[in-house]
Design a protein around this motif. Structure first.
Motif, PDB file in Angstrom:
ATOM      1  N   PRO A 292      12.994   7.324   4.787  1.00 29.50           N
ATOM      2  CA  PRO A 292      12.070   8.453   4.586  1.00 29.50           C
ATOM      3  C   PRO A 292      12.785   9.665   4.000  1.00 29.50           C
ATOM      4  O   PRO A 292      13.931   9.960   4.343  1.00 29.50           O
TER       5      PRO A 292
ATOM      6  N   THR B 244       8.143   8.065  -2.973  1.00 28.87           N
ATOM      7  CA  THR B 244       6.763   8.408  -3.326  1.00 28.87           C
ATOM      8  C   THR B 244       6.726   9.563  -4.321  1.00 28.87           C
ATOM      9  O   THR B 244       5.919   9.557  -5.266  1.00 28.87           O
TER      10      THR B 244
ATOM     11  N   ASN C 153      -2.399   3.968   0.589  1.00 31.75           N
ATOM     12  CA  ASN C 153      -1.403   4.127   1.642  1.00 31.75           C
ATOM     13  C   ASN C 153      -1.768   3.164   2.768  1.00 31.75           C
ATOM     14  O   ASN C 153      -2.801   3.314   3.412  1.00 31.75           O
TER      15      ASN C 153
ATOM     16  N   MET D 251      -0.657   2.803   5.620  1.00 24.00           N
ATOM     17  CA  MET D 251      -0.667   3.385   6.962  1.00 24.00           C
ATOM     18  C   MET D 251      -2.104   3.725   7.380  1.00 24.00           C
ATOM     19  O   MET D 251      -2.420   3.766   8.574  1.00 24.00           O
TER      20      MET D 251
ATOM     21  N   ASP E 105       1.812   2.150  -0.873  1.00 25.61           N
ATOM     22  CA  ASP E 105       2.817   2.912  -0.112  1.00 25.61           C
ATOM     23  C   ASP E 105       2.806   2.428   1.336  1.00 25.61           C
ATOM     24  O   ASP E 105       1.777   1.967   1.828  1.00 25.61           O
ATOM     25  N   GLU E 106       3.963   2.550   2.006  1.00 23.82           N
ATOM     26  CA  GLU E 106       4.107   2.055   3.397  1.00 23.82           C
ATOM     27  C   GLU E 106       3.751   0.561   3.453  1.00 23.82           C
ATOM     28  O   GLU E 106       3.013   0.099   4.326  1.00 23.82           O
TER      29      GLU E 106
ATOM     30  N   ASP F 184       5.279  -2.005   4.440  1.00 24.83           N
ATOM     31  CA  ASP F 184       5.660  -2.760   5.639  1.00 24.83           C
ATOM     32  C   ASP F 184       4.533  -2.820   6.674  1.00 24.83           C
ATOM     33  O   ASP F 184       4.577  -3.640   7.594  1.00 24.83           O
ATOM     34  N   GLN F 185       3.518  -1.961   6.528  1.00 24.62           N
ATOM     35  CA  GLN F 185       2.366  -2.011   7.437  1.00 24.62           C
ATOM     36  C   GLN F 185       1.526  -3.270   7.216  1.00 24.62           C
ATOM     37  O   GLN F 185       0.659  -3.580   8.029  1.00 24.62           O
TER      38      GLN F 185
ATOM     39  N   ALA G  39       8.417   0.873   0.648  1.00 33.17           N
ATOM     40  CA  ALA G  39       8.623   0.792   2.100  1.00 33.17           C
ATOM     41  C   ALA G  39      10.043   1.243   2.429  1.00 33.17           C
ATOM     42  O   ALA G  39      10.896   1.384   1.544  1.00 33.17           O
ATOM     43  N   ASN G  40      10.285   1.467   3.728  1.00 27.35           N
ATOM     44  CA  ASN G  40      11.599   1.944   4.164  1.00 27.35           C
ATOM     45  C   ASN G  40      12.653   0.846   4.177  1.00 27.35           C
ATOM     46  O   ASN G  40      13.811   1.088   3.849  1.00 27.35           O
TER      47      ASN G  40
END
Length: 268
Positions: free
Chosen positions: A57, A62, A85, A87, A133-134, A136-137, A166-167
């Motif tokens: 992060p 992004t 997104n 998330m 975005d994100e 991995d969710q 993702a992170n």
């Protein structure tokens, strides 16, 4: 009135220290160039494909992609861009109705919904850029959702270009190992390393350099902040937040001192 005059620089400083997308991202020239090149090769060249962008992060993933999409807006005008997104989704499977809604497809359920999306993405039409975005969710038992999404660009006549952020550095190795067995291979990878002390210092100096007048925060203080943040996380948002809080503290101190100043002309 006195504080209003002296406090303007603090308001400006807090404004420029917000984590908005700047015109130019310090220390991310290489990554920005790779993103721009990928979009041009695949969207303008009408070549379906996928890119996985990883990084902790606050390392600019992004922000960089948002900047590139803004800069290439005219070039990408002939394609369809969908940014989601993950998330905000209730479950990994929710990605399919969300995507169908953005593409204007009729409501469907279960396998029929996925078949409808596949039919749409392999029919004649403009290229579709899907930014997740994100990402991995979307991990689930068996990773069916991620496999489905990353296999879409490989379908015959596909017009999908997929960019996932993702992170985790190892998400593709850990969750998408089967993709590597295909002749097309795994998605293209782009990693954003943590910001260094020098990069964070430049980011803070460039932001605060937009405020007219004497520097609001001392150069040594900015370097101290950059050194501490780079040692822990290299998170640019954290460095901006720390400096913004510091400006608020100074602003409160100056406000207190200004209120105690005698008014001009000897008035009580």
């Amino acid at each position: 009135r006195l504080f209003q005059q002296e406090g303007t620089c603090y308001q400006q400083a807090k404004q420029v220290l917000h984590a908005a997308v700047p015109d130019r991202l310090q220390g991310r020239e290489r990554e920005t160039g790779i993103l721009r090149q990928f979009l041009r090769e695949h969207i303008l060249g009408r070549r379906p494909g996928s890119l996985y962008v990883s990084g902790a992060p606050g390392t600019g993933k992004t922000a960089c992609l948002s900047r590139v999409l803004l800069d290439c807006k005219d070039e990408l005008a002939g394609s369809r861009t969908v940014v989601l997104n993950c998330m905000a989704l209730g479950s990994p499977q929710s990605i399919f109705p969300a995507l169908a809604q953005h593409l204007g497809l009729p409501v469907a359920t279960g396998r029929e919904r996925i078949r409808s999306l596949e039919k749409h993405l392999t029919a004649q039409g403009p290229m579709v850029l899907l930014v997740l975005d994100e990402l991995d969710q979307l991990e689930s038992k068996g990773q069916d959702v991620l496999y489905t999404l990353f296999e879409w660009p490989r379908l015959p006549s596909s017009r999908l270009v997929l960019v996932g952020l993702a992170n985790a550095l190892d998400l593709t190795d850990r969750s998408l190992a089967r993709l590597g067995a295909h002749s097309a291979g795994s998605p293209q990878l782009l990693h954003f390393p943590p910001y260094t002390k020098e990069q964070l210092t430049h980011i803070l100096q460039e932001r605060l350099g937009q405020v007219a007048g004497d520097p609001v925060l001392d150069s040594a203080a900015l370097q101290f902040c950059a050194r501490k943040v780079s040692a822990v996380s290299g998170d640019a948002r954290k460095a901006l937040d720390v400096c913004r809080r510091a400006v608020e503290v100074v602003e409160l101190e100056v406000r207190g001192q200004t209120l105690l100043k005698p008014l001009p002309g000897g008035e009580s």
